[in-house]
Design an enzyme around this catalytic site. Structure first.
Site, PDB file in Angstrom:
ATOM      1  N   HIS A 155       0.841  -1.218  -0.163  1.00  0.00           N
ATOM      2  CA  HIS A 155       0.103  -0.166   0.138  1.00  0.00           C
ATOM      3  C   HIS A 155       0.934   1.169  -0.039  1.00  0.00           C
ATOM      4  O   HIS A 155       1.497   1.672   0.963  1.00  0.00           O
ATOM      5  CB  HIS A 155      -1.076  -0.054   1.335  1.00  0.00           C
ATOM      6  N   HIS A 204       1.607   5.476  -1.574  1.00  0.00           N
ATOM      7  CA  HIS A 204       1.253   6.729  -2.503  1.00  0.00           C
ATOM      8  C   HIS A 204       2.447   7.092  -3.191  1.00  0.00           C
ATOM      9  O   HIS A 204       3.206   7.566  -2.436  1.00  0.00           O
ATOM     10  CB  HIS A 204       0.461   7.675  -1.539  1.00  0.00           C
ATOM     11  N   LYS A 207      -9.394  -0.064  -5.716  1.00  0.00           N
ATOM     12  CA  LYS A 207      -9.612   0.449  -4.533  1.00  0.00           C
ATOM     13  C   LYS A 207     -10.668   1.389  -4.235  1.00  0.00           C
ATOM     14  O   LYS A 207     -11.403   1.860  -5.075  1.00  0.00           O
ATOM     15  CB  LYS A 207      -8.133   1.496  -4.402  1.00  0.00           C
ATOM     16  N   HIS A 216     -10.537   1.471   1.655  1.00  0.00           N
ATOM     17  CA  HIS A 216     -10.278   2.331   2.866  1.00  0.00           C
ATOM     18  C   HIS A 216     -11.480   2.196   3.887  1.00  0.00           C
ATOM     19  O   HIS A 216     -12.630   2.747   3.412  1.00  0.00           O
ATOM     20  CB  HIS A 216     -10.184   3.815   2.269  1.00  0.00           C
ATOM     21  N   HIS A 250      -4.494  -0.368   5.712  1.00  0.00           N
ATOM     22  CA  HIS A 250      -4.027   0.459   7.021  1.00  0.00           C
ATOM     23  C   HIS A 250      -5.066   0.122   8.203  1.00  0.00           C
ATOM     24  O   HIS A 250      -5.567   1.233   8.702  1.00  0.00           O
ATOM     25  CB  HIS A 250      -3.771   1.950   6.691  1.00  0.00           C
ATOM     26  N   ASP A 289       1.322   2.760   3.709  1.00  0.00           N
ATOM     27  CA  ASP A 289       0.605   3.784   3.099  1.00  0.00           C
ATOM     28  C   ASP A 289       1.401   5.280   3.387  1.00  0.00           C
ATOM     29  O   ASP A 289       0.937   6.186   3.524  1.00  0.00           O
ATOM     30  CB  ASP A 289      -0.639   3.970   4.383  1.00  0.00           C
TER      31      ASP A 289
HETATM   32  O1  DOR Z   1      -3.678   9.633   5.819  1.00  0.00           O
HETATM   33  C1  DOR Z   1      -3.646   9.216   4.513  1.00  0.00           C
HETATM   34  N1  DOR Z   1      -3.231   9.904   3.602  1.00  0.00           N
HETATM   35  N2  DOR Z   1      -4.643   8.514   4.336  1.00  0.00           N
HETATM   36  C2  DOR Z   1      -5.396   8.116   3.288  1.00  0.00           C
HETATM   37  O2  DOR Z   1      -6.035   7.234   3.159  1.00  0.00           O
HETATM   38  C3  DOR Z   1      -4.773   8.808   1.923  1.00  0.00           C
HETATM   39  C4  DOR Z   1      -3.514   9.450   2.311  1.00  0.00           C
HETATM   40  C5  DOR Z   1      -3.075  10.148   1.307  1.00  0.00           C
HETATM   41  O3  DOR Z   1      -3.427  10.115  -0.015  1.00  0.00           O
HETATM   42  O4  DOR Z   1      -2.629  11.432   1.343  1.00  0.00           O
HETATM   43 ZN    ZN Z   2      -3.496   4.990   1.684  1.00  0.00          ZN
END
Ligand code: DOR
Ligand code: ZN
Length: 345
Positions: A13, A15, A99, A136, A174, A247
């Site tokens: 997971h 970003h 997702k 999520h 998460h 995450d």
């Molecule tokens: O804290 C988070 N940031 N939780 C999420 O689900 C998305 C993520 C983000 O993309 O910044």
């Molecule tokens: Zn995330």
């Protein structure tokens, strides 16, 4: 023990964002992890196979020379997602999973799903073709307390879905609560969950006592100590349903240190050492490889990475800031300025 060699881990997971931010945050992940499941919550979101293929190309183009890192792509579900497009993307090897962001749950989730009843055809197809649904897991109702939103989602939204689609494979992303741990255990091998380093190393006191710490703020938000303990117990248990997903979610420093700070902890620069720290504090370093390198591939039906990474016991400090080209200018990593006992050799 002064060194620890494990099969190369994967991040289930992650970003990565896009453009200059992508260029800044991809190298530390690609240096350590073999693969990562890349989240689709860009602006605008990655909702189709075609968009996921194009995003994958941008990630590959941004990789450092010689890197063998593999991005595993996801599509962002909306009320209008076409099940045929998901199935085609999955069959072609472009899409690993989909997702589900309830609309409004977190960063760039405004285009997310407004009602699960609109998703029936999609869920049916995912169950048929064995394509995992990554969730999520938070309800978004105004009057549900932020600390209760995950448990309420599992109970009121996800439980009925897994009951209705008995072959659907689900990842609770998460996980932050004892209820999530319980949910994963109750559903056997078709439900797994990722656990972040911040939810293993911290609880809501770390976020709020003695001052508000924006770099500990993420969603789902850190919970009470008893939930941290439940997550640590699950992650270090060796059980198949629990695997590594950082995450890691970078935001510019100015966007987090603001009167309305963004949710997300940028853990990538120290990801594996952060997990090693948590596992060592729990006296369970011998289970780190299972959690980080074995359980995820088994859930996704992928081979374990062939090569290894080595951690050495050498105390170091996580940098205070990481530079980014362009308007973002800098990101503050999770655990900035604090020390860790293990580093990647
Ligand atoms: O804290 C988070 N940031 N939780 C999420 O689900 C998305 C993520 C983000 O993309 O910044
Ligand atoms: Zn995330």
């Amino acid at each position: 023990m002064d060194s620890l060699t494990l099969r190369r881990p994967d991040d289930w997971h992650l970003h990565l964002r896009d453009a200059a931010m992508l260029d800044a945050v991809l190298p530390p992940t690609a240096a350590v992890f073999g693969r990562a499941v890349v989240m689709p919550n860009l602006k605008p979101p990655v909702t189709t196979t075609e968009q996921a293929a194009a995003y994958r190309e941008r990630i590959l183009a941004s990789l450092p020379e010689g890197s063998r890192f593999t991005p595993l792509m996801t599509a962002y579900l909306t009320d209008r997602t076409d099940p045929d497009d998901l199935a085609a993307g999955h069959a072609a090897g472009v899409l690993t999973a989909v997702k589900l962001y309830p609309a409004g749950a977190t960063t760039n989730s405004d285009a997310g799903v407004t009602s699960l009843t609109r998703l029936e055809r999609v869920l049916e197809r995912l169950a048929d073709i064995g394509m995992p649904l990554l969730v999520h897991g938070e309800v978004t109702d105004h009057d549900v307390d932020i600390f209760d939103r995950e448990a309420r989602f599992l109970d009121e939204v996800l439980e009925p879905i897994v009951a209705k689609f008995p072959t659907l494979r689900v990842v609770v992303e998460h996980a932050t609560t004892a209820e999530a741990v319980q949910f994963v255990r109750a559903h056997g091998e078709r439900v797994g969950c990722t656990i972040t380093p911040q939810h293993l190393l911290a609880n809501r006191n770390d976020l709020l006592v003695g001052g508000i710490r924006p770099h500990f703020y993420c969603l789902p938000v850190l919970k009470r100590r008893k939930h941290q303990v439940a997550l640590l117990e699950a992650a270090t248990s060796g059980e198949a349903g629990f695997f590594l997903g950082t995450d890691s979610a970078p935001h510019p420093k100015h966007a987090k240190e603001s009167d309305c700070g963004c949710a997300g902890c940028y853990s990538a620069p120290a990801a594996l050492p952060l997990y090693a720290e948590a596992f060592e504090r729990a006296g369970a370093l011998e289970h780190l490889e299972t959690f980080a390198s074995l359980n995820g591939p088994a859930f996704y039906g992928l081979p374990v990475n062939e090569d290894t990474v080595t951690l050495v016991r050498k105390s170091w400090e996580v940098p205070e800031s990481v530079a980014v080209d362009g308007p973002a200018s800098e990101i503050v990593p999770f655990w900035a300025g604090q020390s860790l006992r293990w580093r990647v050799a």
